[in-house]
Structures are given as structure tokens and as C-alpha cells.
Design an enzyme around this catalytic site. Structure first.
Site, mmCIF file in Angstrom:
data_model
loop_
_atom_site.group_PDB
_atom_site.id
_atom_site.type_symbol
_atom_site.label_atom_id
_atom_site.label_comp_id
_atom_site.label_asym_id
_atom_site.label_seq_id
_atom_site.Cartn_x
_atom_site.Cartn_y
_atom_site.Cartn_z
ATOM 1 N N LYS A 80 -0.169 5.282 8.313
ATOM 2 C CA LYS A 80 0.619 5.404 7.062
ATOM 3 C C LYS A 80 -0.346 5.559 5.882
ATOM 4 C CE LYS A 80 1.787 1.783 4.905
ATOM 5 N NZ LYS A 80 1.356 0.965 3.755
ATOM 6 N N THR A 119 0.875 -1.178 0.000
ATOM 7 C CA THR A 119 0.000 0.000 0.000
ATOM 8 C C THR A 119 0.908 1.222 0.000
ATOM 9 O OG1 THR A 119 -1.652 -1.191 1.286
ATOM 10 C CG2 THR A 119 -1.881 1.203 1.176
ATOM 11 N N LYS A 130 -7.482 1.730 -3.355
ATOM 12 C CA LYS A 130 -7.186 1.333 -1.965
ATOM 13 C C LYS A 130 -7.425 2.523 -1.025
ATOM 14 C CE LYS A 130 -5.223 -0.956 1.531
ATOM 15 N NZ LYS A 130 -5.656 -2.193 2.145
HETATM 16 P P1 NAP Z 1 5.202 -6.559 7.522
HETATM 17 O O1 NAP Z 1 4.785 -7.838 8.133
HETATM 18 O O2 NAP Z 1 5.838 -5.529 8.360
HETATM 19 O O3 NAP Z 1 6.187 -6.935 6.310
HETATM 20 C C1 NAP Z 1 6.869 -5.954 5.571
HETATM 21 C C2 NAP Z 1 7.843 -6.650 4.652
HETATM 22 O O4 NAP Z 1 8.558 -5.672 3.913
HETATM 23 C C3 NAP Z 1 8.902 -7.473 5.401
HETATM 24 O O5 NAP Z 1 9.212 -8.581 4.617
HETATM 25 C C4 NAP Z 1 10.072 -6.497 5.467
HETATM 26 O O6 NAP Z 1 11.317 -7.133 5.614
HETATM 27 C C5 NAP Z 1 9.958 -5.856 4.112
HETATM 28 N N1 NAP Z 1 10.606 -4.537 4.057
HETATM 29 C C6 NAP Z 1 10.206 -3.399 4.670
HETATM 30 N N2 NAP Z 1 11.037 -2.392 4.387
HETATM 31 C C7 NAP Z 1 11.980 -2.903 3.564
HETATM 32 C C8 NAP Z 1 13.107 -2.355 2.920
HETATM 33 N N3 NAP Z 1 13.425 -1.067 3.055
HETATM 34 N N4 NAP Z 1 13.874 -3.171 2.165
HETATM 35 C C9 NAP Z 1 13.556 -4.482 2.029
HETATM 36 N N5 NAP Z 1 12.479 -5.058 2.598
HETATM 37 C C10 NAP Z 1 11.722 -4.276 3.369
HETATM 38 O O7 NAP Z 1 3.986 -5.850 6.758
HETATM 39 P P2 NAP Z 1 2.675 -6.502 6.132
HETATM 40 O O8 NAP Z 1 1.600 -6.536 7.167
HETATM 41 O O9 NAP Z 1 3.028 -7.729 5.379
HETATM 42 O O10 NAP Z 1 2.251 -5.317 5.117
HETATM 43 C C11 NAP Z 1 2.925 -5.135 3.886
HETATM 44 C C12 NAP Z 1 2.162 -4.111 3.053
HETATM 45 O O11 NAP Z 1 0.818 -4.560 2.867
HETATM 46 C C13 NAP Z 1 2.079 -2.724 3.715
HETATM 47 O O12 NAP Z 1 2.150 -1.735 2.721
HETATM 48 C C14 NAP Z 1 0.690 -2.745 4.351
HETATM 49 O O13 NAP Z 1 0.140 -1.438 4.477
HETATM 50 C C15 NAP Z 1 -0.083 -3.578 3.352
HETATM 51 N N6 NAP Z 1 -1.256 -4.268 3.900
HETATM 52 C C16 NAP Z 1 -1.188 -4.933 5.085
HETATM 53 C C17 NAP Z 1 -2.316 -5.562 5.595
HETATM 54 C C18 NAP Z 1 -2.287 -6.306 6.924
HETATM 55 O O14 NAP Z 1 -3.357 -6.650 7.425
HETATM 56 N N7 NAP Z 1 -1.121 -6.585 7.498
HETATM 57 C C19 NAP Z 1 -3.516 -5.510 4.885
HETATM 58 C C20 NAP Z 1 -3.558 -4.840 3.661
HETATM 59 C C21 NAP Z 1 -2.420 -4.215 3.174
HETATM 60 P P3 NAP Z 1 11.851 -7.576 7.080
HETATM 61 O O15 NAP Z 1 11.294 -8.948 7.312
HETATM 62 O O16 NAP Z 1 13.322 -7.569 6.962
HETATM 63 O O17 NAP Z 1 11.340 -6.551 8.070
#
Ligand code: NAP
Length: 288
Positions: A241, A98, A173
Site C-alpha cells: 500500500k 500512512t 514517510k
Molecule cells: P490495523 O491494525 O489494521 O488498524 C486499522 C484501524 O483502522 C482499525 O482500527 C480499523 O478498524 C480502522 N479502519 C480501517 N478502515 C476503516 C474504515 N473504513 N472506517 C473506520 N475505521 C477503519 O492497522 P495498523 O497496523 O494500526 O496501521 C494503521 C496505519 O498506520 C496504516 O496506515 C499503516 O500503514 C500505518 N503504520 C503501521 C505500522 C505497523 O507497524 N503496523 C507502522 C507504521 C505505520 P477495525 O478494527 O474495525 O478494523
């Protein structure tokens, strides 16, 4: 079956990449900044481990990403060792982060210059949707690029829509988040009011959820909100965010979002009280 790569094995990306292997039968290469997660993924699902996003994208027909925000996305695409360094001509980069519509357009232009396709494809459905391979995917991009990527996206989705050119997925979104923010505050106020009025909250919800007040949030969150439990997915930090992206876009397209702007400030209060990782239904904590 295609050779694909997945960058970002977080809460969402880990199971999404898993479905590309298990449902799609694709040959999946994974990259995660914290490599132990990628090692665990390969142990569970097979496939190949890559040391950098650029290595992951080499020879891949499609490269998927799901990282945190705009800056993270730039790092894994156009940054040093980013995937765009090695994308094949004719391949497709599909971004499930997102992020802003602006970064989507920026990366769309970079992809076009490099001779490969780009889709911005944010998701909704949360952690449960990702685990069950039943996400909603809102896509921006060219029709022919979308048509080629669609069968792979279907591996982890129950609803997929092409919303317009690059950026339109992110804009859709934003609409989703605008609709959720005000609704959750309304539900919070309703539940808090029912309690203060001495009503049986379960009985109230049982009746009104069959009428015009019904919503996904009501069906799925009233019980945990009533119980004061807020460990059910999408965190307040992520919502802030997203709302900052929404409010920035509203500033540039002239939309009035008075309720959304207020709810953003309510979430700031929840954060101040230590609720950063609580789920978004924690708005009710300000009222009870
Ligand atoms: P998350 O569990 O925090 O995972 C984020 C991922 O991105 C991890 O693999 C992290 O690596 C990687 N990452 C972050 N910064 C990075 C960088 N600078 N370089 C390389 N890798 C990086 O987050 P998530 O819940 O999966 O969410 C991911 C996206 O989906 C976000 O944009 C969020 O807004 C969106 N989203 C989430 C949900 C939800 O319910 N969680 C629902 C809809 C949309 P590391 O493992 O090394 O930290």
C-alpha cells in the site's frame, strides 16, 4: 489536560490512544469501527466510547486518527458521520494514517474551510514503537497548529518533526519507505549469500554490523530473517500500500525509483506465495 478523541484503535492506534490517557492525562473519547475493541480500550484505560467518528469529535480540542488508507481516512473524516461534521472551530485534526499527500492536502483544505487545523502526521517505529510510546512522527502543517498539538503528540513519540506544509509529513514517510525497501533487499541478499558461502551468519553480522553496512534492519532483523521467522510487525500488505503511494507520487514529481519499483514487484511475489501478513523482512524468502 485536554479533551481529545482517537479514531481507529488498530495495532498502532490502540496503544497511541492509551498513552494520551496515561502519559498525557487527557480525557480521551475513542471510536473504532469494530466496537468491541473500543469497549476493551475503555475497560483498560477509562475514557468514553463514541458510536461514530462525528460523535467522538464533538467538543474535542484535538482529534487523532490512525486508520488504513486514503479511502478509510475519507470515510472517518468527510464521510457520513465523519469527524469533520462536528469538529469545533479552533480544534485540530491530527492524522497518523500512512496515506497520500493528495488526501492530506484535500483534508487540509476541508479543515481550513471548516475553521479548524489539520496535520498529516504519519509514524514510523512499528508495533513496538507504538507499544513503547516511542514513535517517530513526521508532520505536515502550519507552525502554530503544530506547536499546539506537539505536547499531545509527544505522549507517544520519541522524535517529532515539522517537515513543511500539509502533505510534507506524508512525503517524508514516503522517503522513509523508499530507504527501507532497497535496504531490506540488500540485507536479504547478504544473509542468503553468507549461507550459500558456508559462513557463520551470526559471526558475519557481529563483524559487519560494527562497520559501514550497519543498519536498524540489520541489528533488529538479521536473526529472525536467518531463522525464517516473519512475525515482527509491519506487514507486506501494508508495505505494498505504501509503495503504491510512493510510486504514484514519483510519477507526478518526476522521481526515478527503479529499485523501489522492483522491490514492490518482489513484495507482490511474496504476497502471491501467501506472505501477505508476513513482515517486510520476508523478502529473503524469495532467495532461500
Ligand atoms: P490495523 O491494525 O489494521 O488498524 C486499522 C484501524 O483502522 C482499525 O482500527 C480499523 O478498524 C480502522 N479502519 C480501517 N478502515 C476503516 C474504515 N473504513 N472506517 C473506520 N475505521 C477503519 O492497522 P495498523 O497496523 O494500526 O496501521 C494503521 C496505519 O498506520 C496504516 O496506515 C499503516 O500503514 C500505518 N503504520 C503501521 C505500522 C505497523 O507497524 N503496523 C507502522 C507504521 C505505520 P477495525 O478494527 O474495525 O478494523
Amino acid at each position: 489536560m485536554a479533551k481529545v478523541a482517537f479514531i481507529g484503535l488498530g495495532v498502532m492506534g490502540y496503544p497511541m490512544a492509551g498513552y494520551l490517557a496515561s502519559r498525557g492525562g487527557h480525557d480521551v473519547t475513542v471510536y473504532n469501527r469494530t466496537s468491541i475493541k473500543a469497549e476493551q480500550w475503555v475497560d483498560q484505560n477509562g475514557g468514553t466510547l463514541a458510536a461514530t467518528p462525528s460523535d467522538a469529535a464533538k467538543d474535542a480540542q484535538m482529534v487523532f486518527a490512525c486508520v488504513g488508507n486514503d479511502e478509510d481516512l475519507r470515510q472517518v473524516t468527510t464521510g457520513p458521520d465523519g469527524a469533520f461534521q462536528s469538529m469545533e472551530s479552533g480544534s485540530i485534526f491530527i492524522d497518523h494514517t500512512t496515506a497520500s499527500a493528495q488526501v492530506a492536502r484535500e483534508l487540509g483544505a476541508a479543515a481550513e474551510a471548516g475553521g479548524f487545523g489539520f496535520l498529516d502526521a504519519p509514524v514510523s517505529g512499528g508495533q513496538a514503537g507504538a507499544k513503547n510510546g516511542a514513535l517517530t512522527v513526521m508532520v505536515g502543517g502550519e507552525q502554530d497548529v503544530f506547536d499546539r498539538a506537539r505536547p499531545a503528540i509527544d505522549c507517544f513519540a520519541k522524535q517529532v518533526g515539522l517537515m513543511g506544509p500539509v502533505g510534507a509529513g506524508q512525503l517524508t514517510k514516503m522517503v522513509n519507505q523508499i530507504c527501507i525497501a532497497g535496504l531490506l533487499q540488500g540485507l536479504s541478499e547478504g544473509i542468503a549469500f553468507a549461507k550459500n558461502a558456508g559462513l557463520d551468519v551470526e559471526a558475519v553480522i557481529e563483524v559487519i554490523s560494527k562497520g559501514a553496512a550497519q543498519s536498524w534492519q540489520m541489528e533488529n532483523r538479521w536473526k529472525t530473517m536467518d531463522a525464517g521467522a516473519f512475525d515482527f510487525g509491519f506487514a507486506v500488505d501494508w508495505m505494498r500500500k505504501d509503495l503504491s503511494i510512493v510510486l504514484g507520487e514519483a510519477n507526478s514529481n518526476g522521481s526515478l525509483l527503479p529499485v523501489t519499483a522492483l522491490i514492490d514487484q518482489f513484495y507482490a511475489e511474496v504476497q502471491k506465495n501467501g506472505g501477505n501478513r508476513m513482515d517486510t523482512s520476508s523478502l529473503i524468502t524469495r532467495l532461500t
